[in-house]
Write an enzyme that holds these catalytic residues in place. Sequence first.
Site, short mmCIF file in Angstrom:
data_model
loop_
_atom_site.label_atom_id
_atom_site.label_comp_id
_atom_site.label_asym_id
_atom_site.label_seq_id
_atom_site.Cartn_x
_atom_site.Cartn_y
_atom_site.Cartn_z
N GLU A 277 0.85 -1.19 0.00
CA GLU A 277 0.00 0.00 0.00
C GLU A 277 0.88 1.24 0.00
O GLU A 277 1.06 1.87 1.05
CB GLU A 277 -0.86 0.05 1.26
CG GLU A 277 -1.75 -1.12 1.47
CD GLU A 277 -2.33 -1.16 2.87
OE1 GLU A 277 -3.36 -1.82 3.04
OE2 GLU A 277 -1.77 -0.55 3.79
N LEU A 278 1.45 1.57 -1.15
CA LEU A 278 2.34 2.73 -1.19
C LEU A 278 1.55 4.00 -1.44
O LEU A 278 0.66 4.04 -2.29
CB LEU A 278 3.38 2.54 -2.29
CG LEU A 278 4.36 1.40 -2.08
CD1 LEU A 278 5.27 1.23 -3.29
CD2 LEU A 278 5.21 1.65 -0.82
N CYS B 238 -1.62 32.88 12.07
CA CYS B 238 -1.37 33.36 13.43
C CYS B 238 -0.96 32.21 14.35
O CYS B 238 -1.68 31.87 15.30
CB CYS B 238 -2.60 34.06 13.96
SG CYS B 238 -2.99 35.47 12.95
N ARG C 286 3.08 7.83 -0.34
CA ARG C 286 4.08 8.88 -0.54
C ARG C 286 5.04 8.61 -1.71
O ARG C 286 5.27 9.48 -2.54
CB ARG C 286 4.88 9.02 0.76
CG ARG C 286 5.87 10.14 0.74
CD ARG C 286 6.79 10.06 1.97
NE ARG C 286 6.13 9.72 3.19
CZ ARG C 286 5.74 10.60 4.13
NH1 ARG C 286 5.99 11.87 3.96
NH2 ARG C 286 5.13 10.20 5.23
N1 LLP Z 1 -1.31 1.84 4.66
C1 LLP Z 1 -1.80 2.31 5.81
C2 LLP Z 1 -2.64 1.45 6.63
C3 LLP Z 1 -1.49 3.62 6.22
O1 LLP Z 1 -1.96 4.07 7.37
C4 LLP Z 1 -0.67 4.43 5.40
C5 LLP Z 1 -0.32 5.80 5.79
C6 LLP Z 1 -0.19 3.91 4.18
C7 LLP Z 1 -0.53 2.59 3.85
C8 LLP Z 1 0.66 4.69 3.22
O2 LLP Z 1 1.86 5.05 3.77
P1 LLP Z 1 2.97 5.75 2.86
O3 LLP Z 1 3.41 4.76 1.79
O4 LLP Z 1 2.40 6.96 2.25
O5 LLP Z 1 4.05 6.07 3.83
N2 LLP Z 1 0.69 12.62 7.06
C9 LLP Z 1 1.97 11.95 7.28
C10 LLP Z 1 1.94 10.51 6.82
C11 LLP Z 1 0.85 9.70 7.45
C12 LLP Z 1 0.74 8.31 6.89
C13 LLP Z 1 -0.54 7.67 7.31
N3 LLP Z 1 -0.69 6.32 6.88
C14 LLP Z 1 3.07 12.76 6.60
O6 LLP Z 1 2.78 13.79 6.01
O7 LLP Z 1 4.24 12.39 6.69
#
Ligand code: LLP
Length: 404
Positions: A268-269, A336, A271
């Site tokens: 589940e990518l 602010c 970012r």
């Molecule tokens: N699967 C699940 C169950 C998740 O909770 C997440 C992200 C992903 C996959 C995807 O993760 P990624 O590949 O994007 O790392 N707002 C934070 C990141 C929060 C991620 C939440 N869950 C930031 O801006 O760094």
Amino acid sequence: MKNFPHISLFEELNAIETPFYLYDMNLLNRTLNKAKEAADKRGYFIHYALKANNNNPLLIAIRERGFGVDCVSGNEVSKALEMGFSPDTIDFAGIGKTDEEIETALNAEIFSLNVESIEELEVIDEIAGKIGKIANVSLRINPNIDAHTHKNITTGLSENKFGLDLTMLPKLVDRLHAFKNVELKGLHFHVGSQILDLNVFKELAQKASQLNHYFYNQGFKFKHINMGGGLGVSYKNPSNESIVDFEAFFKVFEENLSLPQGMKVHFELGRALVAQSGILITKVVFVKKGLTKKFLILDGGMTDLIRPALYQAFHLTENISREEVSETYDVVGPICESTDCFGENLVLSTSYRGDLVAIYTTGAYGQVMSSKYNMRDKAKAYYVANGILYTEKDYVHAINAEKE
Ligand code: LLP
């Protein structure tokens, strides 16, 4: 401006109301192709974590490459269906799914509800029974692995609220046969985000294999295992060459997963697929001389990009109206709040009111996390493809016309 790849569009960009997000669709497509190639080669399947960015042009590109979607709310499930993703490619995680959200997922017959507690499993079983469905379920296990990332984006430690704790597994196994309206399809893991140390994934792959083995020995022969997302990106190097090394990432799993024949491996990518393709463009409102510092005050702030305020995240920031880099500023937004700061002591060109400033690598968790705090307007999105600048509507129109 040395990092800004769209300088030929400067006059057009300069005429747009700021702040706005700019997405590079060519870079996005190249990134998706690389990810797909590295996954396909190993028979792995990617669900895009829609929470990272849900803009239609990005979702269309992702759907067209045959990725599925990972959702964390009923609205995300509905959005994925609306965008034409097939239900059997959609999974749904989250520790607090409401009855309505569970019903939405069951009615759509999605690939998997990733269950995070025994309490949730009981409710899913009950609702599925009531509406005459069999729920496709995977167990999200919290493997107690330290992701070595910012503590606010760590999810796989026992102290985190996510997943089923390892100590609960014997009790869970005892009860699993009792759920009549649930079909146990797989195991699910996700230990955190912005993970740069591949050893974390090595540890995860090994632990997940052991856990799968544990269930196998108890008579649970799962069809798939979902290793979650979390692969990090470089926030210091926004160049076109900075596409994440998907090959190295998937290789870690290839070398460290040990599973029964025929079990499918999912990811589940979020970012890593979309971060590099987004840039937040803002304008200098004032250059303010403080007693000890110079502040570059932008019209974009934490309401447009909250990552620096929330996680002390660094995003490379550059004045794209000028060439030479010569002056040190605290780059701040107009909100602010003292945390409304993109970076202290950043070295930029000597800047003037009206200059454009680019904040790079903001395609993931940028626009989606924006708010209207201080009654501000939300930043709009624009798209660049093959050197042409588009609004969302024009871009979708152009790609549809191309297909005809
Ligand atoms: N699967 C699940 C169950 C998740 O909770 C997440 C992200 C992903 C996959 C995807 O993760 P990624 O590949 O994007 O790392 N707002 C934070 C990141 C929060 C991620 C939440 N869950 C930031 O801006 O760094």
